[in-house]
Design a protein around this motif. Structure first.
Motif, PDB file in Angstrom:
ATOM      1  N   GLY A 107      -7.270  -4.294   1.870  1.00 26.27           N
ATOM      2  CA  GLY A 107      -7.413  -4.036   3.492  1.00 26.27           C
ATOM      3  C   GLY A 107      -6.824  -2.617   3.534  1.00 26.27           C
ATOM      4  O   GLY A 107      -6.131  -1.861   2.610  1.00 26.27           O
ATOM      5  N   ALA A 108      -7.123  -2.023   4.750  1.00 22.90           N
ATOM      6  CA  ALA A 108      -6.860  -0.456   4.949  1.00 22.90           C
ATOM      7  C   ALA A 108      -6.651  -0.215   6.326  1.00 22.90           C
ATOM      8  O   ALA A 108      -7.172  -0.994   7.365  1.00 22.90           O
ATOM      9  CB  ALA A 108      -8.316  -0.027   4.579  1.00 22.90           C
ATOM     10  N   LEU A 109      -5.500   0.552   6.489  1.00 21.61           N
ATOM     11  CA  LEU A 109      -5.456   1.029   7.909  1.00 21.61           C
ATOM     12  C   LEU A 109      -6.366   2.192   8.170  1.00 21.61           C
ATOM     13  O   LEU A 109      -6.835   2.179   9.367  1.00 21.61           O
ATOM     14  CB  LEU A 109      -4.125   1.639   7.827  1.00 21.61           C
ATOM     15  CG  LEU A 109      -2.888   0.631   7.581  1.00 21.61           C
ATOM     16  CD1 LEU A 109      -1.649   1.415   7.443  1.00 21.61           C
ATOM     17  CD2 LEU A 109      -2.634  -0.472   8.676  1.00 21.61           C
ATOM     18  N   SER A 119      -3.371   2.626   3.473  1.00 22.63           N
ATOM     19  CA  SER A 119      -3.269   1.201   3.436  1.00 22.63           C
ATOM     20  C   SER A 119      -1.931   0.689   3.474  1.00 22.63           C
ATOM     21  O   SER A 119      -1.715  -0.657   3.519  1.00 22.63           O
ATOM     22  CB  SER A 119      -3.960   0.415   2.404  1.00 22.63           C
ATOM     23  OG  SER A 119      -3.443   0.715   1.220  1.00 22.63           O
ATOM     24  N   TRP A 120      -0.849   1.581   3.361  1.00 22.73           N
ATOM     25  CA  TRP A 120       0.286   0.854   3.389  1.00 22.73           C
ATOM     26  C   TRP A 120       1.502   1.347   4.210  1.00 22.73           C
ATOM     27  O   TRP A 120       2.761   0.649   4.461  1.00 22.73           O
ATOM     28  CB  TRP A 120       1.029   1.184   1.901  1.00 22.73           C
ATOM     29  CG  TRP A 120       1.245   2.685   1.794  1.00 22.73           C
ATOM     30  CD1 TRP A 120       0.391   3.637   1.214  1.00 22.73           C
ATOM     31  CD2 TRP A 120       2.567   3.408   1.696  1.00 22.73           C
ATOM     32  NE1 TRP A 120       0.840   4.892   1.095  1.00 22.73           N
ATOM     33  CE2 TRP A 120       2.432   4.601   1.283  1.00 22.73           C
ATOM     34  CE3 TRP A 120       3.703   2.660   1.836  1.00 22.73           C
ATOM     35  CZ2 TRP A 120       3.259   5.571   1.300  1.00 22.73           C
ATOM     36  CZ3 TRP A 120       4.938   3.771   1.736  1.00 22.73           C
ATOM     37  CH2 TRP A 120       4.697   4.981   1.509  1.00 22.73           C
ATOM     38  N   LEU A 128       7.656  -2.060   3.960  1.00 24.24           N
ATOM     39  CA  LEU A 128       8.356  -2.595   2.777  1.00 24.24           C
ATOM     40  C   LEU A 128       8.225  -1.971   1.387  1.00 24.24           C
ATOM     41  O   LEU A 128       8.905  -2.303   0.632  1.00 24.24           O
ATOM     42  CB  LEU A 128       7.881  -4.143   2.819  1.00 24.24           C
ATOM     43  CG  LEU A 128       8.163  -5.194   3.924  1.00 24.24           C
ATOM     44  CD1 LEU A 128       7.542  -6.369   3.881  1.00 24.24           C
ATOM     45  CD2 LEU A 128       9.688  -5.408   4.190  1.00 24.24           C
ATOM     46  N   GLY A 129       7.014  -1.396   1.483  1.00 27.01           N
ATOM     47  CA  GLY A 129       6.759  -0.535   0.127  1.00 27.01           C
ATOM     48  C   GLY A 129       5.502  -0.698  -0.112  1.00 27.01           C
ATOM     49  O   GLY A 129       4.769  -1.338   0.445  1.00 27.01           O
ATOM     50  N   VAL A 130       4.764   0.101  -1.004  1.00 27.09           N
ATOM     51  CA  VAL A 130       3.393   0.283  -0.987  1.00 27.09           C
ATOM     52  C   VAL A 130       3.080  -0.927  -2.170  1.00 27.09           C
ATOM     53  O   VAL A 130       1.949  -1.244  -1.908  1.00 27.09           O
ATOM     54  CB  VAL A 130       2.966   1.569  -1.797  1.00 27.09           C
ATOM     55  CG1 VAL A 130       3.447   1.603  -3.347  1.00 27.09           C
ATOM     56  CG2 VAL A 130       1.511   1.934  -2.066  1.00 27.09           C
ATOM     57  N   GLY A 131       3.902  -1.624  -2.780  1.00 30.39           N
ATOM     58  CA  GLY A 131       3.307  -2.629  -3.667  1.00 30.39           C
ATOM     59  C   GLY A 131       2.672  -2.186  -4.684  1.00 30.39           C
ATOM     60  O   GLY A 131       2.715  -1.172  -5.486  1.00 30.39           O
TER      61      GLY A 131
END
Length: 233
Positions: A107-109, A119-120, A128-131
């Motif tokens: 997914g992308a913003l 995307s994060w 919450l963080g980039v994961g």
């Protein structure tokens, strides 16, 4: 439309995938598994699964105290194919970082006209963080951005430059939205597919990024359900 926009995007992303190992990110990408024919790809999930299957059927009963088999979201149950394997996060991230993924659908913003992806994080909102997003887009051989064409506020998401914090630079290969498909070729952004509900002028109003119309451009007609094949004009 009588079907979900998100499901349409996921269905269209599935048409981009061929044999190999593919990671599906959270959000719209998690739906892609439901539209993949059996045996096409092996799905990797960053929480430690290789050989993940589609979402369970309607008769599946969710036990909130026994949610061990889930996708990368950590909350959505999935199935596992007979050949599935399980491993810890360190091995999972080695797969992601080591160039072992043939593709990732993420997914992308925002995506820029040069293939940058954000995307994060949205400035001013809790994060919450980039994961594993950075590891995925840098490590995968191909990056498919699955997203709605506009934000919930109606703002364009395919831009000359990303205004949100970047996940990676120059890594996106394909953009799939509910209106169009774009591909990066030799550093340039090309429009390769567009629904016949829009004109070129209408699409451009929603897409401030610079792009060219590809020689192999196709008009498509969205059918009543994503399961039905796209009808080319």
């Amino acid at each position: 439309m009588s079907y979900s926009v998100k499901h349409y995007i996921a269905w269209r992303c599935a048409q981009e995938l061929s044999l190999g190992c593919v990671n599906l990110g959270i959000g719209i990408p998690t739906l892609v598994a439901d539209y993949l024919p059996k045996g096409v790809v092996t799905l990797h999930s960053e929480n430690g699964i290789l050989g993940a299957g589609p979402e369970p059927g309607p008769d599946f009963v969710v036990d909130p105290e026994n949610m061990d088999l889930v996708n990368a979201s950590g909350v959505q149950p999935i199935t596992a194919l007979p050949h599935a394997s399980y491993f810890d996060s360190s091995l999972s991230f080695c797969i992601m970082r080591g160039g072992h993924l043939d593709a990732t659908v993420i997914g992308a913003l925002q995506v820029s006209e040069t293939g940058d992806i954000a995307s994060w994080a949205v400035p001013g909102k809790d994060v919450l963080g980039v994961g594993g997003a950075m590891d995925l887009v840098v490590g995968a051989k191909r990056v498919i951005a699955a997203m709605t064409h506009l934000s919930p506020k109606g703002e364009p998401k395919i831009l000359p430059e990303c205004t949100y914090p970047l996940t990676a630079k120059n890594r996106v290969d394909t953009i799939v939205t509910e209106y169009a498909v774009f591909k990066f070729r030799e550093g340039k952004l090309y429009l390769v597919e567009m629904v016949d509900e829009l004109t070129f002028e209408q699409l451009k109003e929603m897409t401030p990024a610079s792009y060219e119309i590809a020689d192999d451009f196709k008009w498509v007609k969205r059918d009543s359900t994503p399961e039905e094949q796209l009808v080319l004009k």
